[in-house]
Motif scaffolding. Structure first.
Motif, PDB file in Angstrom:
ATOM      1  N   ALA A  75      -3.781   2.830   3.849  1.00 30.38           N
ATOM      2  CA  ALA A  75      -4.814   1.973   4.471  1.00 30.38           C
ATOM      3  C   ALA A  75      -4.585   1.606   5.891  1.00 30.38           C
ATOM      4  O   ALA A  75      -5.565   1.655   6.747  1.00 30.38           O
ATOM      5  CB  ALA A  75      -4.806   0.847   3.702  1.00 30.38           C
ATOM      6  N   ALA A  76      -3.430   1.529   6.235  1.00 30.08           N
ATOM      7  CA  ALA A  76      -2.857   1.028   7.517  1.00 30.08           C
ATOM      8  C   ALA A  76      -3.253   2.586   8.693  1.00 30.08           C
ATOM      9  O   ALA A  76      -3.695   2.137   9.691  1.00 30.08           O
ATOM     10  CB  ALA A  76      -1.581   0.760   7.916  1.00 30.08           C
ATOM     11  N   LEU A  77      -2.940   3.596   8.210  1.00 30.95           N
ATOM     12  CA  LEU A  77      -3.270   4.728   9.115  1.00 30.95           C
ATOM     13  C   LEU A  77      -4.708   5.033   9.106  1.00 30.95           C
ATOM     14  O   LEU A  77      -5.104   5.357  10.368  1.00 30.95           O
ATOM     15  CB  LEU A  77      -2.450   5.876   8.317  1.00 30.95           C
ATOM     16  N   LEU A  78      -5.285   4.755   7.994  1.00 24.07           N
ATOM     17  CA  LEU A  78      -6.939   4.941   8.321  1.00 24.07           C
ATOM     18  C   LEU A  78      -7.494   3.787   9.024  1.00 24.07           C
ATOM     19  O   LEU A  78      -8.286   4.181   9.910  1.00 24.07           O
ATOM     20  CB  LEU A  78      -7.469   5.012   6.591  1.00 24.07           C
ATOM     21  N   PHE A 126      -4.830  -3.021  10.918  1.00 19.60           N
ATOM     22  CA  PHE A 126      -3.905  -2.126  10.604  1.00 19.60           C
ATOM     23  C   PHE A 126      -2.525  -3.022  10.769  1.00 19.60           C
ATOM     24  O   PHE A 126      -1.678  -2.585   9.993  1.00 19.60           O
ATOM     25  CB  PHE A 126      -3.814  -1.240  11.908  1.00 19.60           C
ATOM     26  N   ILE A 127      -2.427  -3.745  11.574  1.00 21.93           N
ATOM     27  CA  ILE A 127      -1.126  -4.634  11.655  1.00 21.93           C
ATOM     28  C   ILE A 127      -0.780  -5.526  10.559  1.00 21.93           C
ATOM     29  O   ILE A 127       0.091  -5.372   9.843  1.00 21.93           O
ATOM     30  CB  ILE A 127      -1.117  -5.424  13.245  1.00 21.93           C
ATOM     31  N   ILE A 128      -1.804  -6.183  10.026  1.00 28.34           N
ATOM     32  CA  ILE A 128      -1.782  -6.881   8.620  1.00 28.34           C
ATOM     33  C   ILE A 128      -1.181  -6.225   7.422  1.00 28.34           C
ATOM     34  O   ILE A 128      -0.481  -6.469   6.857  1.00 28.34           O
ATOM     35  CB  ILE A 128      -3.036  -7.785   8.658  1.00 28.34           C
ATOM     36  N   TYR A 129      -1.966  -4.992   7.390  1.00 29.22           N
ATOM     37  CA  TYR A 129      -1.613  -4.264   6.326  1.00 29.22           C
ATOM     38  C   TYR A 129      -0.136  -3.827   6.335  1.00 29.22           C
ATOM     39  O   TYR A 129       0.719  -3.568   5.353  1.00 29.22           O
ATOM     40  CB  TYR A 129      -2.268  -2.606   6.210  1.00 29.22           C
ATOM     41  N   LEU A 130       0.520  -3.615   7.402  1.00 33.06           N
ATOM     42  CA  LEU A 130       1.859  -2.917   7.552  1.00 33.06           C
ATOM     43  C   LEU A 130       2.642  -4.203   7.414  1.00 33.06           C
ATOM     44  O   LEU A 130       3.870  -3.966   6.663  1.00 33.06           O
ATOM     45  CB  LEU A 130       2.082  -2.451   9.116  1.00 33.06           C
ATOM     46  N   ASP A 134       3.910  -5.570  -0.499  1.00 37.03           N
ATOM     47  CA  ASP A 134       3.087  -4.365  -1.373  1.00 37.03           C
ATOM     48  C   ASP A 134       2.436  -5.185  -2.455  1.00 37.03           C
ATOM     49  O   ASP A 134       1.198  -4.850  -2.587  1.00 37.03           O
ATOM     50  CB  ASP A 134       3.971  -3.513  -2.090  1.00 37.03           C
ATOM     51  N   ALA A 135       2.920  -6.438  -3.038  1.00 31.97           N
ATOM     52  CA  ALA A 135       2.323  -6.993  -4.022  1.00 31.97           C
ATOM     53  C   ALA A 135       1.171  -7.765  -3.491  1.00 31.97           C
ATOM     54  O   ALA A 135       0.008  -7.974  -4.070  1.00 31.97           O
ATOM     55  CB  ALA A 135       3.235  -7.967  -4.712  1.00 31.97           C
ATOM     56  N   GLU A 136       1.435  -8.406  -2.363  1.00 38.34           N
ATOM     57  CA  GLU A 136       0.326  -9.357  -1.685  1.00 38.34           C
ATOM     58  C   GLU A 136      -0.880  -8.477  -1.130  1.00 38.34           C
ATOM     59  O   GLU A 136      -2.074  -8.998  -1.304  1.00 38.34           O
ATOM     60  CB  GLU A 136       0.892  -9.989  -0.382  1.00 38.34           C
ATOM     61  N   PHE A 137      -0.345  -7.265  -0.716  1.00 36.52           N
ATOM     62  CA  PHE A 137      -1.585  -6.272  -0.396  1.00 36.52           C
ATOM     63  C   PHE A 137      -2.318  -5.931  -1.565  1.00 36.52           C
ATOM     64  O   PHE A 137      -3.575  -6.037  -1.556  1.00 36.52           O
ATOM     65  CB  PHE A 137      -0.859  -5.184   0.246  1.00 36.52           C
ATOM     66  N   GLN A 138      -1.972  -5.364  -2.663  1.00 39.76           N
ATOM     67  CA  GLN A 138      -2.602  -5.464  -3.885  1.00 39.76           C
ATOM     68  C   GLN A 138      -3.412  -6.334  -4.402  1.00 39.76           C
ATOM     69  O   GLN A 138      -4.479  -6.511  -4.719  1.00 39.76           O
ATOM     70  CB  GLN A 138      -1.652  -4.813  -5.070  1.00 39.76           C
ATOM     71  N   ARG A 139      -2.746  -7.664  -4.404  1.00 43.12           N
ATOM     72  CA  ARG A 139      -3.529  -8.839  -4.812  1.00 43.12           C
ATOM     73  C   ARG A 139      -4.842  -9.267  -3.791  1.00 43.12           C
ATOM     74  O   ARG A 139      -5.859  -9.561  -4.378  1.00 43.12           O
ATOM     75  CB  ARG A 139      -2.513 -10.006  -4.595  1.00 43.12           C
ATOM     76  N   ARG A 140      -4.418  -9.054  -2.398  1.00 39.28           N
ATOM     77  CA  ARG A 140      -5.573  -9.619  -1.670  1.00 39.28           C
ATOM     78  C   ARG A 140      -6.693  -8.474  -1.554  1.00 39.28           C
ATOM     79  O   ARG A 140      -7.719  -8.671  -1.709  1.00 39.28           O
ATOM     80  CB  ARG A 140      -5.044  -9.597  -0.234  1.00 39.28           C
TER      81      ARG A 140
END
Length: 149
Positions: A75-78, A126-130, A134-140
């Protein structure tokens, strides 16, 4: 007992599990023992109490990387390379936000400002995703309803 998550509704914080005995069990957020939200299809172990499930744990191999999860690096690279066209939003199934970014990233460049704003938003995401785990990314962004940073 083992079972599989049939669904989870963030709005009411309730879900349903199909047990290996063929019964369906309801559960609420306090019954869920993982740090991330339940996802449909996850294989779980739980304690069955009549029609309620308690002490629910995800079994190895079906957790955050289970069904319905997305890779935060992808997602960050995209977001970095194709972010002004909303590619990362399409990847995360945030269609409304994706179409908005696509329109601003294409037609918006005629007015300059919408295209520029879209590019800045994509870079911030992009910066936020990196940065987030991982768990917070999945949850949000995957299981939650959060479309924008």
């Amino acid at each position: 007992m083992r079972g599989r998550v049939l669904g989870w509704d963030n709005n009411v914080s309730q879900g349903q599990i199909s047990g290996e005995d063929g019964q369906r069990y309801t559960f609420a957020r306090p019954d869920w023992r993982e740090s991330y939200w339940p996802a449909r299809g996850q294989v779980v172990d739980f304690e069955a109490n009549t029609d309620r499930a308690g002490n629910i744990y995800v079994l190895q191999g079906s957790g955050v990387a289970g069904i319905g999860s997305k890779d935060k690096v992808a997602a960050a690279l995209l977001a970095f390379f194709l972010g002004c066209f909303g590619a990362h939003k399409f990847y995360l199934n945030k269609t409304g936000a994706a179409v908005t970014m696509l329109l601003c990233g294409t037609i918006g460049w005629l007015l300059v400002l919408p295209g520029l704003i879209t590019a800045i938003i994509a870079f911030v995401e992009f910066i936020i995703y990196l940065v987030i785990d991982d768990a917070e990314f999945q949850r949000r962004y995957v299981q939650g309803n959060q479309s924008w940073f």
